[in-house]
Design an enzyme around this catalytic site. Sequence first.
Site, PDB file in Angstrom:
ATOM      1  N   TYR A  25       0.861  -1.184   0.000  1.00 45.93           N
ATOM      2  CA  TYR A  25       0.000   0.000   0.000  1.00 45.93           C
ATOM      3  C   TYR A  25       0.900   1.238   0.000  1.00 45.93           C
ATOM      4  O   TYR A  25       1.956   1.216  -0.625  1.00 45.93           O
ATOM      5  CB  TYR A  25      -0.982  -0.079   1.194  1.00 45.93           C
ATOM      6  CG  TYR A  25      -2.145   0.840   0.995  1.00 45.93           C
ATOM      7  CD1 TYR A  25      -2.980   0.711  -0.121  1.00 45.93           C
ATOM      8  CD2 TYR A  25      -2.403   1.868   1.891  1.00 45.93           C
ATOM      9  CE1 TYR A  25      -4.024   1.586  -0.331  1.00 45.93           C
ATOM     10  CE2 TYR A  25      -3.468   2.741   1.686  1.00 45.93           C
ATOM     11  CZ  TYR A  25      -4.267   2.597   0.578  1.00 45.93           C
ATOM     12  OH  TYR A  25      -5.306   3.467   0.370  1.00 45.93           O
TER      13      TYR A  25
ATOM     14  N   ARG B 166      -8.429  11.194  -7.793  1.00 44.05           N
ATOM     15  CA  ARG B 166      -7.528  11.849  -6.811  1.00 44.05           C
ATOM     16  C   ARG B 166      -6.763  10.763  -6.071  1.00 44.05           C
ATOM     17  O   ARG B 166      -6.968  10.526  -4.891  1.00 44.05           O
ATOM     18  CB  ARG B 166      -8.377  12.691  -5.849  1.00 44.05           C
ATOM     19  CG  ARG B 166      -7.671  13.821  -5.186  1.00 44.05           C
ATOM     20  CD  ARG B 166      -7.933  13.832  -3.706  1.00 44.05           C
ATOM     21  NE  ARG B 166      -7.494  12.605  -3.071  1.00 44.05           N
ATOM     22  CZ  ARG B 166      -7.757  12.257  -1.816  1.00 44.05           C
ATOM     23  NH1 ARG B 166      -8.478  13.032  -1.063  1.00 44.05           N
ATOM     24  NH2 ARG B 166      -7.306  11.123  -1.292  1.00 44.05           N
TER      25      ARG B 166
ATOM     26  N   LYS C 298      -5.719  -1.572  -1.036  1.00 44.62           N
ATOM     27  CA  LYS C 298      -6.526  -1.296   0.155  1.00 44.62           C
ATOM     28  C   LYS C 298      -7.229  -2.567   0.617  1.00 44.62           C
ATOM     29  O   LYS C 298      -7.277  -2.865   1.811  1.00 44.62           O
ATOM     30  CB  LYS C 298      -7.544  -0.211  -0.185  1.00 44.62           C
ATOM     31  CG  LYS C 298      -8.196   0.371   1.028  1.00 44.62           C
ATOM     32  CD  LYS C 298      -7.957   1.847   1.068  1.00 44.62           C
ATOM     33  CE  LYS C 298      -8.394   2.429   2.371  1.00 44.62           C
ATOM     34  NZ  LYS C 298      -8.184   3.853   2.432  1.00 44.62           N
TER      35      LYS C 298
ATOM     36  N   GLU D 125     -13.252   5.326  -2.589  1.00 45.31           N
ATOM     37  CA  GLU D 125     -11.818   5.534  -2.395  1.00 45.31           C
ATOM     38  C   GLU D 125     -11.245   6.524  -3.407  1.00 45.31           C
ATOM     39  O   GLU D 125     -11.384   6.323  -4.626  1.00 45.31           O
ATOM     40  CB  GLU D 125     -11.110   4.179  -2.557  1.00 45.31           C
ATOM     41  CG  GLU D 125      -9.614   4.206  -2.392  1.00 45.31           C
ATOM     42  CD  GLU D 125      -9.179   4.437  -0.945  1.00 45.31           C
ATOM     43  OE1 GLU D 125      -9.969   4.197  -0.015  1.00 45.31           O
ATOM     44  OE2 GLU D 125      -8.036   4.855  -0.758  1.00 45.31           O
ATOM     45  N   ASP D 126     -10.618   7.569  -2.897  1.00 50.14           N
ATOM     46  CA  ASP D 126      -9.854   8.501  -3.736  1.00 50.14           C
ATOM     47  C   ASP D 126     -10.656   9.111  -4.889  1.00 50.14           C
ATOM     48  O   ASP D 126     -10.173   9.200  -6.026  1.00 50.14           O
ATOM     49  CB  ASP D 126      -8.571   7.829  -4.240  1.00 50.14           C
ATOM     50  CG  ASP D 126      -7.520   7.758  -3.132  1.00 50.14           C
ATOM     51  OD1 ASP D 126      -7.801   8.226  -2.007  1.00 50.14           O
ATOM     52  OD2 ASP D 126      -6.422   7.242  -3.382  1.00 50.14           O
TER      53      ASP D 126
ATOM     54  N   ASP E 298     -13.505   6.240   3.283  1.00 53.27           N
ATOM     55  CA  ASP E 298     -12.386   6.209   4.234  1.00 53.27           C
ATOM     56  C   ASP E 298     -11.622   7.526   4.258  1.00 53.27           C
ATOM     57  O   ASP E 298     -11.162   7.961   5.308  1.00 53.27           O
ATOM     58  CB  ASP E 298     -11.448   5.051   3.897  1.00 53.27           C
ATOM     59  CG  ASP E 298     -10.294   5.012   4.875  1.00 53.27           C
ATOM     60  OD1 ASP E 298     -10.570   4.942   6.081  1.00 53.27           O
ATOM     61  OD2 ASP E 298      -9.132   5.109   4.437  1.00 53.27           O
ATOM     62  N   ASP E 299     -11.475   8.179   3.082  1.00 47.35           N
ATOM     63  CA  ASP E 299     -10.714   9.437   3.048  1.00 47.35           C
ATOM     64  C   ASP E 299     -11.360  10.470   3.972  1.00 47.35           C
ATOM     65  O   ASP E 299     -10.671  11.271   4.603  1.00 47.35           O
ATOM     66  CB  ASP E 299     -10.657  10.014   1.629  1.00 47.35           C
ATOM     67  CG  ASP E 299     -10.094   9.014   0.649  1.00 47.35           C
ATOM     68  OD1 ASP E 299      -9.085   8.380   0.974  1.00 47.35           O
ATOM     69  OD2 ASP E 299     -10.690   8.834  -0.429  1.00 47.35           O
TER      70      ASP E 299
ATOM     71  N   ASN F 173       0.250  15.724   4.718  1.00 46.29           N
ATOM     72  CA  ASN F 173       1.114  14.735   4.058  1.00 46.29           C
ATOM     73  C   ASN F 173       1.645  15.303   2.754  1.00 46.29           C
ATOM     74  O   ASN F 173       1.001  16.159   2.166  1.00 46.29           O
ATOM     75  CB  ASN F 173       0.292  13.473   3.732  1.00 46.29           C
ATOM     76  CG  ASN F 173      -0.152  12.748   4.980  1.00 46.29           C
ATOM     77  OD1 ASN F 173       0.598  12.594   5.913  1.00 46.29           O
ATOM     78  ND2 ASN F 173      -1.401  12.299   4.964  1.00 46.29           N
TER      79      ASN F 173
HETATM   80  P1  NAD Z   1      -7.792  21.070   1.203  1.00 51.38           P
HETATM   81  O1  NAD Z   1      -7.079  21.636   0.036  1.00 51.38           O
HETATM   82  O2  NAD Z   1      -9.244  20.709   1.111  1.00 51.38           O
HETATM   83  O3  NAD Z   1      -7.671  22.112   2.430  1.00 51.38           O
HETATM   84  C1  NAD Z   1      -6.512  22.859   2.719  1.00 51.38           C
HETATM   85  C2  NAD Z   1      -6.916  23.972   3.676  1.00 51.38           C
HETATM   86  O4  NAD Z   1      -5.744  24.639   4.117  1.00 51.38           O
HETATM   87  C3  NAD Z   1      -7.804  25.038   3.046  1.00 51.38           C
HETATM   88  O5  NAD Z   1      -8.834  25.390   3.949  1.00 51.38           O
HETATM   89  C4  NAD Z   1      -6.858  26.214   2.857  1.00 51.38           C
HETATM   90  O6  NAD Z   1      -7.516  27.485   2.913  1.00 51.38           O
HETATM   91  C5  NAD Z   1      -5.926  26.037   4.032  1.00 51.38           C
HETATM   92  N1  NAD Z   1      -4.649  26.702   3.831  1.00 51.38           N
HETATM   93  C6  NAD Z   1      -3.837  26.659   2.738  1.00 51.38           C
HETATM   94  N2  NAD Z   1      -2.766  27.455   2.918  1.00 51.38           N
HETATM   95  C7  NAD Z   1      -2.896  27.993   4.152  1.00 51.38           C
HETATM   96  C8  NAD Z   1      -2.133  28.910   4.888  1.00 51.38           C
HETATM   97  N3  NAD Z   1      -0.988  29.421   4.401  1.00 51.38           N
HETATM   98  N4  NAD Z   1      -2.578  29.268   6.106  1.00 51.38           N
HETATM   99  C9  NAD Z   1      -3.720  28.766   6.609  1.00 51.38           C
HETATM  100  N5  NAD Z   1      -4.495  27.898   5.944  1.00 51.38           N
HETATM  101  C10 NAD Z   1      -4.089  27.522   4.723  1.00 51.38           C
HETATM  102  O7  NAD Z   1      -6.940  19.825   1.668  1.00 51.38           O
HETATM  103  P2  NAD Z   1      -7.432  18.585   2.560  1.00 51.38           P
HETATM  104  O8  NAD Z   1      -7.996  17.526   1.701  1.00 51.38           O
HETATM  105  O9  NAD Z   1      -8.259  19.135   3.665  1.00 51.38           O
HETATM  106  O10 NAD Z   1      -6.040  18.033   3.106  1.00 51.38           O
HETATM  107  C11 NAD Z   1      -5.216  18.836   3.924  1.00 51.38           C
HETATM  108  C12 NAD Z   1      -3.997  18.055   4.368  1.00 51.38           C
HETATM  109  O11 NAD Z   1      -4.398  17.073   5.301  1.00 51.38           O
HETATM  110  C13 NAD Z   1      -3.264  17.300   3.250  1.00 51.38           C
HETATM  111  O12 NAD Z   1      -1.883  17.569   3.340  1.00 51.38           O
HETATM  112  C14 NAD Z   1      -3.511  15.867   3.557  1.00 51.38           C
HETATM  113  O13 NAD Z   1      -2.386  15.096   3.220  1.00 51.38           O
HETATM  114  C15 NAD Z   1      -3.711  15.893   5.035  1.00 51.38           C
HETATM  115  N6  NAD Z   1      -4.480  14.737   5.475  1.00 51.38           N
HETATM  116  C16 NAD Z   1      -3.920  13.915   6.395  1.00 51.38           C
HETATM  117  C17 NAD Z   1      -4.579  12.788   6.810  1.00 51.38           C
HETATM  118  C18 NAD Z   1      -3.976  11.882   7.845  1.00 51.38           C
HETATM  119  O14 NAD Z   1      -2.970  12.166   8.388  1.00 51.38           O
HETATM  120  N7  NAD Z   1      -4.559  10.757   8.162  1.00 51.38           N
HETATM  121  C19 NAD Z   1      -5.811  12.499   6.273  1.00 51.38           C
HETATM  122  C20 NAD Z   1      -6.376  13.371   5.332  1.00 51.38           C
HETATM  123  C21 NAD Z   1      -5.700  14.487   4.949  1.00 51.38           C
END
Ligand code: NAD
Length: 541
Positions: A94, A147, A165, A236-237, A259-260, A399
């Site tokens: 994965y 995605r 998965k 998924e994705d 799951d996302d 991430n």
């Molecule tokens: P998204 O693009 O929907 O949201 C990003 C957010 O960040 C937006 O609200 C944007 O306005 C804000 N942002 C961007 N630049 C900024 C700044 N300089 N200051 C303040 N806010 C800012 O993205 P998403 O799908 O919500 O994912 C966000 C992150 O979360 C990704 O990096 C993803 O990898 C991570 N994530 C981690 C996990 C996990 O650890 N299990 C799961 C899901 C997502």
Amino acid sequence: MADNARGATLLHDPRLNKGTAFPAEERQKLGLEGLLPPAVIPLELQVTRVHSEIDGLQDDLQKYLALSDLQARNERLFYAVLMSDPAKYIPLVYTPTVGEACQKFSGIFRATRGMYLPITARGRLQEILRNWPQSDVRFIVVTDGERILGLGDLGVDGMGIAIGKLALYTACAGVPPQYCLPVVLDVGTNNHALLEDPLYFGLRQERVRGEEYAAFVDEFVAVAQTLYPKTCIQWEDFANFNAVPILERYRDKICTYNDDIQGTAGIALAGVFAALRVTKQKLADQRFLFLGGGSAGSGIAELISQAMAMEGLSIDEARKRNALFDINGLIVSSRSDLTDFQKPFALDHAPVNTFVEAIKALKPTGIIGVSTVPKLFTRQVIEAMSALNERPIIFPYSNPTSRSECTAEEAYRWSDGRAIFASGSPFAPVEIMGRKFVPGQGNNIYIFPAMGMAVYATEATRVTEEMFIIAAKAVAEQVTEENLAAGLIYPPQSHILGASLHVAERVATYIYDKGLARAPRPGDVAALIRERAYRPAYEQE
Ligand code: NAD
């Protein structure tokens, strides 16, 4: 699958094949003599042989390919290998390796697996799905490839994600592989490099959107329900603008989840519950401030709010304890740029433009980074949190590692070792002030396989938000005091099967309690989960 298969046909059936482990009497009885080298090698020794083969390979993609060839040849050996050392093999079947495998999918294609459903076959999906050789499917992981991880639109090459998965549903929680079906809905791709690649396997057209897309997804769901009435569909994705409405459309009608969206929120909540074991505080007394108000931020904030509501707060009070801060500042009700999913979290507060000011104004007990922007948890931010809290909760979840809002070392150093830390991508242990800290990774893997196992064993009719809250609690309660003392707030991956079966038992009990099960309630739910869990072993033929 022919259960009475013999001879070469048997050796080519991955579900029945034992390879060199067929004992002498079975070789004689099943017409295998001469088709195998004479020595009989038991499963344990086959596993050792695969370990050394994998260790001898140069790069992770080669290891991925060797493992997927094994899956196509001898399924029980494949799972025995994965389950013998999950922490080593999960990253190979994965993330992160599967990302590269999807990017190179057509160039490395081998034995086919799963079902490809093109939108050009609208109206014929039932006829096509009937070609799948299993009549009882309990679990479908489906993607439209738009995605894939952080890699974007990979069209049908996203099939690798659905396959990988599902392998984890089995390896981490024992969902039997014969009931699992990976599916790609091929609605085209907007990835022009793929459209121009002569080896690309999918439809050569731009993505279909709007009503035609929705009708295609509807047909898939209806056909899956007709052919496999006990199935659960895991989305998924998908791109966010499709993922959210798809989940909304079906979540109250069929057994389904994303799951996302939901698994991610569940694992973040599990981290929060474990952190509260350290601080000895109640969830309803916490205040979180999210850096990032996108899909991850609002999804996690919503699940935490619902869990707070289970502790007695009204849902509105709970949401006000989960403030979002996005690229335009704190999310306050006077802003005119808020999306529908941000509005419930909008505070009646004056605008605040910097994250440090927001911390000082709201006095959060924890900050959660989901901004996709690295380094925004600055020294000033961590110091402000540490001035307010004896044990500040610091979760940079963006991430990959290169986008993390801070490193583990920064969080521990700037908080004088007081931060309760977990991140989206892994960090190595760090030593600060003579103490060793083991940072935890908020990986959905603690949630989704267990959710799948609970749903499979109980034949659940729905997957509810509460089930993710129960799962999160069950993950957190398995972190040992020793783990917590070292800073680790998630169970170690090496114990994933035991951890998942425990989570599955808790969720299954909840499913029975709420009347959401179709299978009869057993006297002992834990025993049911253990009995139903797949174990890779060779039975006597
Ligand atoms: P998204 O693009 O929907 O949201 C990003 C957010 O960040 C937006 O609200 C944007 O306005 C804000 N942002 C961007 N630049 C900024 C700044 N300089 N200051 C303040 N806010 C800012 O993205 P998403 O799908 O919500 O994912 C966000 C992150 O979360 C990704 O990096 C993803 O990898 C991570 N994530 C981690 C996990 C996990 O650890 N299990 C799961 C899901 C997502």
